[in-house]
Design a protein around this motif. Structure first.
Motif, short mmCIF file in Angstrom:
data_model
loop_
_atom_site.label_atom_id
_atom_site.label_comp_id
_atom_site.label_asym_id
_atom_site.label_seq_id
_atom_site.Cartn_x
_atom_site.Cartn_y
_atom_site.Cartn_z
N LEU A 196 38.31 10.76 37.10
CA LEU A 196 37.33 10.02 36.51
C LEU A 196 38.36 9.50 35.12
CD1 LEU A 196 34.36 12.36 36.27
CD2 LEU A 196 34.83 10.43 37.58
N LYS A 197 39.14 10.08 34.36
CA LYS A 197 39.68 9.43 33.46
C LYS A 197 40.76 8.26 33.66
CE LYS A 197 39.76 13.70 30.71
NZ LYS A 197 40.67 14.85 30.64
N SER A 198 41.16 8.41 35.16
CA SER A 198 42.24 7.42 35.52
C SER A 198 41.37 6.08 35.71
CB SER A 198 42.86 7.98 36.85
OG SER A 198 41.94 7.69 37.81
N GLY A 199 40.16 5.98 35.80
CA GLY A 199 39.41 4.74 36.19
C GLY A 199 39.57 4.35 37.73
N ASP A 231 38.83 20.27 36.29
CA ASP A 231 39.79 19.64 35.91
C ASP A 231 40.29 18.49 36.64
OD1 ASP A 231 39.67 21.13 33.60
OD2 ASP A 231 41.34 22.36 34.29
N PHE A 268 36.98 10.99 43.22
CA PHE A 268 36.93 12.20 42.31
C PHE A 268 36.41 13.27 43.56
CE2 PHE A 268 32.34 11.13 41.86
CZ PHE A 268 32.45 9.68 41.68
N ALA A 289 37.91 15.47 36.47
CA ALA A 289 37.95 14.83 35.42
C ALA A 289 39.34 14.14 35.16
CB ALA A 289 37.98 15.99 34.26
N ASP A 290 40.38 14.37 35.80
CA ASP A 290 41.57 13.60 35.78
C ASP A 290 41.33 12.33 36.54
OD1 ASP A 290 42.89 15.59 34.35
OD2 ASP A 290 43.78 16.42 36.17
#
Ligand SMILES: *Cc1c(COP(=O)(O)O)cnc(C)c1O
Length: 371
Positions: free
Chosen positions: A26-29, A20, A235, A23-24
């Motif tokens: 990765l989602k933040s960019g 998780d 990440f 993933a956080d």
């Protein structure tokens, strides 16, 4: 034989919260060296009790940067143990310096400090001891010798995050400490590394050369020297940060499993010892088989019997490139490193193993030896 699943030599313990955390990011960019890297550096520096931690792309890049910022290159000599992972020697070779090998102490698998002084010449610039398999070398003695001869100390602590001597962590004794987050180590980011130092100037230069030679001067980018790109991604830092929260628990669990091996393994093996006042982190549980046992055959048979075991480390001067270049007779000069390389066996020891599985491994080993 009953169908039991294969027990590999190592499986990293990646839990849902670690996934998780990645993933956080990765989602933040925001993918490369950002706030997670900053946080990781701060957390590890605080934990170790050192002023600076600098995260990099892997443990070899980390050693390379250490040699680079200390100005070690052509014509210089660096003292290293004859037994280590090959990277320890490769980085010395690749900056143009000469690795000077010193045999190990067969009890600890670490550099034999009584043999260091005779290896020092006017060209010696640094001692780069390794804390092999998660146990610190006699680092206080290494530092005493280095001080006396005005040499740098770079601690290759790739395997030894969390290891201690007298309550002081490895990686905080020398001028620079170097760690790895490869999957074989205690915490992993896939690839990753980290440097430690108490020296402000060295820390500043490490940060600059890690990132293309860029220094921020009043918020403005200046290219102050040629640098590398040895940055860690955010990440990867998130992955390390997440595992780091349970790091002490992980080591405590491995300690229990290691004691089980030590108490239950038969005496056909030479078992690892932990000197008084040392804290071993058991990155590898490394034993020696006796003279009668064919170690390579044992590895093959154990794998067939469902347990992944492997040899421990290289006797570097005996490996092809180094043998051809330096023509050193390892049997004469490095008998202990050679013995560890030829008779050494690493048994599985990691977070996901249970006491029951350790007993299964011991059973399999006893049966295989008796075959
Ligand atoms: C693993 C290791 C390295 C290299 O680290 P990487 O992250 O794999 O590049 C260097 N020295 C020692 C002693 C190691 O065990």
């Amino acid at each position: 034989m009953a169908e039991t699943p294969f027990i590999p030599l190592m499986i990293p313990d990646i839990q849902q919260q670690d996934i998780d955390a990645v993933a956080d990011v990765l989602k933040s960019g925001m993918l490369v060296q950002g706030e997670k890297v900053d946080q990781l550096e701060k957390n590890i520096a605080d934990y170790l009790g050192i002023k600076h931690a600098i995260a990099v792309s892997n443990g070899t890049a980390s050693l390379h940067l250490a040699l680079h910022v200390l100005g070690i290159g052509r014509g210089d000599e660096v003292i290293i143990p004859a037994l280590s992972y090959i990277a320890t020697a490769n980085v010395v070779e690749l900056v143009g310096a000469t690795p000077i090998f010193v045999d190990i102490d067969i009890k600890t698998f670490n550099i034999d400090v009584s043999k260091i002084e005779q290896a020092i010449t006017p060209n010696t610039k640094a001692i780069m001891p390794v804390h092999e398999f998660g146990l610190s070398c006699d680092i206080n003695e290494v530092c005493r010798i280095a001080k006396k001869h005005n040499l740098f100390v770079i601690e290759d602590a790739a395997c030894a995050l969390g290891a201690k001597v007298n309550d002081q962590f490895t990686g905080t004794f020398g001028d620079i400490g170097s760690f790895s987050f490869h999957p074989r180590k205690a915490i992993t980011s896939g690839e990753g590394g980290l440097l430690t130092t108490n020296n402000d100037e060295l820390a500043n230069r490490l940060r600059i050369v890690r990132n293309h030679g860029i220094e921020l001067v009043q918020g403005k980018m200046e290219f102050v020297e040629p640098g590398f790109n040895y940055r860690m991604t955010d990440f990867q830092a998130a992955l390390v940060l997440s595992q780091f929260q349970r790091f002490d628990k992980t080591i405590a669990h491995k300690q229990v499993l290691a004691e089980l091996y030590i108490n239950e393994l038969s005496k056909t093996f030479e078992l690892p010892i932990v000197p008084i006042n040392y804290k071993h982190t058991w990155q590898s549980f490394h034993i020696l088989v006796d003279d009668q046992t064919d170690r390579d055959e044992l590895i093959t048979k154990m794998k067939l019997a469902g347990v992944g075991v492997n040899l421990g480390a290289q006797c570097i001067p005996n490996e092809k490139y180094y043998k051809q270049k330096y023509k050193l007779n390892s049997e004469l000069l490095f008998p202990n490193a050679l013995k560890a390389n030829q008779k050494g066996l690493v048994l599985p020891l990691y977070e996901k193993l249970t006491p029951k599985l350790i007993m299964d491994i011991i059973d399999t080993l006893n049966k295989t030896i008796d075959e």
